[in-house]
Design a protein around this motif. Structure first.
Motif, PDB file in Angstrom:
ATOM      1  N   TYR A 135      92.946  36.245   8.962  1.00 15.30           N
ATOM      2  CA  TYR A 135      92.113  35.276   8.254  1.00 15.30           C
ATOM      3  C   TYR A 135      92.599  33.860   8.518  1.00 15.30           C
ATOM      4  CZ  TYR A 135      91.031  39.535   5.623  1.00 15.30           C
ATOM      5  OH  TYR A 135      90.676  40.798   5.268  1.00 15.30           O
ATOM      6  N   LEU A 136      91.646  32.935   8.387  1.00 18.80           N
ATOM      7  CA  LEU A 136      91.990  31.518   8.418  1.00 18.80           C
ATOM      8  C   LEU A 136      91.282  30.863   7.238  1.00 18.80           C
ATOM      9  CD1 LEU A 136      93.503  29.289   9.991  1.00 18.80           C
ATOM     10  CD2 LEU A 136      91.307  28.749  11.084  1.00 18.80           C
ATOM     11  N   THR A 186     104.771  42.899   9.719  1.00 21.47           N
ATOM     12  CA  THR A 186     104.569  42.480   8.339  1.00 21.47           C
ATOM     13  C   THR A 186     105.386  41.230   8.035  1.00 21.47           C
ATOM     14  OG1 THR A 186     104.233  44.760   7.688  1.00 21.47           O
ATOM     15  CG2 THR A 186     104.743  43.200   5.942  1.00 21.47           C
ATOM     16  N   GLY A 187     104.773  40.314   7.328  1.00 20.04           N
ATOM     17  CA  GLY A 187     105.483  39.088   6.976  1.00 20.04           C
ATOM     18  C   GLY A 187     105.696  38.181   8.151  1.00 20.04           C
ATOM     19  N   SER A 238      96.621  34.185   7.601  1.00 27.11           N
ATOM     20  CA  SER A 238      97.214  35.376   7.015  1.00 27.11           C
ATOM     21  C   SER A 238      96.673  36.605   7.734  1.00 27.11           C
ATOM     22  CB  SER A 238      96.911  35.458   5.509  1.00 27.11           C
ATOM     23  OG  SER A 238      95.522  35.553   5.281  1.00 27.11           O
ATOM     24  N   ARG A 239      97.310  37.742   7.499  1.00 25.30           N
ATOM     25  CA  ARG A 239      96.840  38.966   8.142  1.00 25.30           C
ATOM     26  C   ARG A 239      96.921  40.114   7.167  1.00 25.30           C
ATOM     27  NH1 ARG A 239     100.200  39.638  13.276  1.00 25.30           N
ATOM     28  NH2 ARG A 239      99.010  41.571  13.459  1.00 25.30           N
ATOM     29  N   ASP A 240      96.001  41.054   7.333  1.00 28.79           N
ATOM     30  CA  ASP A 240      96.016  42.288   6.566  1.00 28.79           C
ATOM     31  C   ASP A 240      96.087  43.418   7.588  1.00 28.79           C
ATOM     32  OD1 ASP A 240      95.444  44.594   5.119  1.00 28.79           O
ATOM     33  OD2 ASP A 240      94.079  43.584   3.762  1.00 28.79           O
ATOM     34  N   ASN A 241      97.266  43.947   7.794  1.00 28.34           N
ATOM     35  CA  ASN A 241      97.443  44.961   8.829  1.00 28.34           C
ATOM     36  C   ASN A 241      96.708  46.256   8.499  1.00 28.34           C
ATOM     37  OD1 ASN A 241      99.010  43.264  10.421  1.00 28.34           O
ATOM     38  ND2 ASN A 241     100.925  43.923   9.453  1.00 28.34           N
ATOM     39  N   GLY A 242      96.486  46.506   7.213  1.00 26.62           N
ATOM     40  CA  GLY A 242      95.742  47.697   6.824  1.00 26.62           C
ATOM     41  C   GLY A 242      94.269  47.609   7.171  1.00 26.62           C
TER      42      GLY A 242
END
Length: 125
Positions: A81-82, A55-56, A72-76
């Protein structure tokens, strides 16, 4: 084996925006460093952006996209994403998502273990 599936590519006019997504089968996703590269025929694969695991995660960018692209990333959601803004014709390429468990030499494509099939981005002038 980790599977990566990119989406979101397409045709856009110069100055426009696109958001690429990469859905990963990696578990747990948060432990993988993720990257985006791009390639045009006859040229080497070029580093675009990367985000560290957990995270982060720290982010890194290629010089040609700094200030215009955001990773960015959404671990859930097991997705990276780009966000691409202020697109230029020279951004036209096939964009690939890449993954590696743990840390990675983020700008070196050979450091990544898993790759998606790529998604075409075309920017018209």
């Amino acid at each position: 084996q980790v599977q990566l599936v990119e989406s979101g590519g397409g045709l856009v006019q110069a100055g426009g925006s696109l958001r690429l997504s990469c859905a990963a089968s990696a578990r747990p996703f948060s432990t993988y460093s993720m990257g985006w590269f791009r390639q045009v025929p006859g040229k080497e694969r070029e580093f675009v952006a990367a985000i560290a695991s957990w995270t982060g995660g720290r982010t890194y960018y290629g010089d040609s996209v700094k200030g215009r692209f955001t990773i960015s990333r959404d671990n859930g959601k097991n997705t990276v994403y780009l966000q691409m803004n202020s697109l230029k014709p020279e951004d036209t390429a096939v964009y690939y998502c890449a993954a590696k468990y743990g840390s990675v030499r983020y700008g070196e494509w050979a450091s990544y273990d898993y790759w998606g099939q790529g998604t075409q981005v075309t920017v018209s002038s």
